[in-house]
Design an enzyme around this catalytic site. Sequence first.
Site, mmCIF file in Angstrom:
data_model
loop_
_atom_site.group_PDB
_atom_site.id
_atom_site.type_symbol
_atom_site.label_atom_id
_atom_site.label_comp_id
_atom_site.label_asym_id
_atom_site.label_seq_id
_atom_site.Cartn_x
_atom_site.Cartn_y
_atom_site.Cartn_z
ATOM 1 N NE ARG A 131 -2.647 -1.299 3.468
ATOM 2 C CZ ARG A 131 -2.884 -2.513 3.984
ATOM 3 N NH1 ARG A 131 -3.576 -3.404 3.293
ATOM 4 N NH2 ARG A 131 -2.438 -2.837 5.182
ATOM 5 C CG PHE A 144 -11.054 -8.276 -5.699
ATOM 6 C CD1 PHE A 144 -12.159 -9.109 -5.727
ATOM 7 C CD2 PHE A 144 -10.217 -8.263 -6.806
ATOM 8 C CE1 PHE A 144 -12.417 -9.918 -6.828
ATOM 9 C CE2 PHE A 144 -10.463 -9.067 -7.906
ATOM 10 C CZ PHE A 144 -11.573 -9.896 -7.915
ATOM 11 C CG ASP A 157 -15.164 -5.449 -1.905
ATOM 12 O OD1 ASP A 157 -13.949 -5.727 -1.838
ATOM 13 O OD2 ASP A 157 -16.053 -6.134 -1.377
ATOM 14 C CB SER A 158 -18.961 -8.374 -4.250
ATOM 15 O OG SER A 158 -18.191 -9.103 -3.304
ATOM 16 C CG ASP A 194 -5.161 -7.673 -2.454
ATOM 17 O OD1 ASP A 194 -4.661 -8.812 -2.537
ATOM 18 O OD2 ASP A 194 -5.295 -7.063 -1.370
ATOM 19 C CB CYS A 220 -3.493 -14.033 -0.541
ATOM 20 S SG CYS A 220 -5.271 -14.239 -0.775
#
Length: 396
Positions: free
Chosen positions: A211, A227, A249-250, A300, A340
């Site tokens: 970040r 995301f 984002d959802s 991400d 990830c």
Amino acid sequence: MAQLVLRPGKDRSLACRHPWIFAAAVERLSGRVRPGDTVDVVAANGRPLAKAAWSPQSKIRARVWTFDPEEIVDNAFFKRRIRAAVERRRLTCELHRQEGLRLIHGESDGLPGLIADRYGDTVVLQLTAVGPEKWRLAIVGALQQASGCTRIYERSDSNVRRLEGLEPVTGWVLGEAPQEALTILENGVRMQVDVVTGHKTGFYLDQRENRRLTRELAKDRATLNCFCYTGGFSLQALAGGASRVLSIDSSGPALATAIGNLALNPQLDGSRAEWREADVFNELRVLRKEGQRFDLVILDPPKFAPSAAHAERAARAYRDINAFGFRLLNPGGLLMTYSCSGGIRSEHFQQIVADAAADAGCEGRILRRLAAPPDHPVALHFSEGEYLKGLLCQVD
């Protein structure tokens, strides 16, 4: 103490100091033992190898506490290990003055199944295996003493506990909930942390340095953050002077927190931020049809491959999402892309991203490899600890 006898030839990984003993490596268990109890691990010829926590329901039947067969695993053991892990962070210059910090990183700190993150004066504890579950009280006491924190909240609610025959456990184990929302300052940006219902232990500490890099790259760049969760990358892009930041984002609640985080930072120009609640895959198609282009795209996504068994299906998802990202970049644009998933290794991830670039008809190059910060170390003999991998790519 019970003995865990390995099959002939199955002691090689322990000789290399790998801390996992799989069911296929076990010849027999002699003596009475309960889940989480410490057992002596011996080779087929009876040679002592280690001491480990027994886990009869998991494919990983034992996790090594110590490779010294003479070391005693007791309350003092956990006090020493936890104090040493906290001290290593204290001696790492780039971790100084961080309000959000991982104190214990499981196997890589010699404490398999134990995660501990600090947010200000609050520690969030996560126990994912029966070994640390058995030593819960000793661990809580050692964490409080080593960290000096006044509150400890337990977030032992990950799905991997069920593989160990454990039920989820959450709640305050030391102190009480703060009256005000918990926040941390990260790279000059104030962020709210929900230790009770937030992802992981409340925040993605493993992306802290990435970040910060986003902040350095974002100057005058139109930025797309996919995301986005609670807006960590988005707010750093704004802090870095991005010309605009579109975040997708959802999760409505996550976006609401992201907008609240923006409000916590009046120094940021909120007029440059746009938030969209949508499925990222679908929304990227919409952006493509709209003819939108960006100078910096951040991908991400959540864990598509929790294990190697899911790698093939996950590879398709990673390839699709990265192809969309490449197609939305202006010439000379930057793609920050991450995985990830423990089931996707670094070399495999690079090939996936390369295939995605080919699908998008892009030529590009890797400018930097991205990873977790030093409070998420990777033990030399435990490559599985390197779960987060990323690439900073530039297209022609």
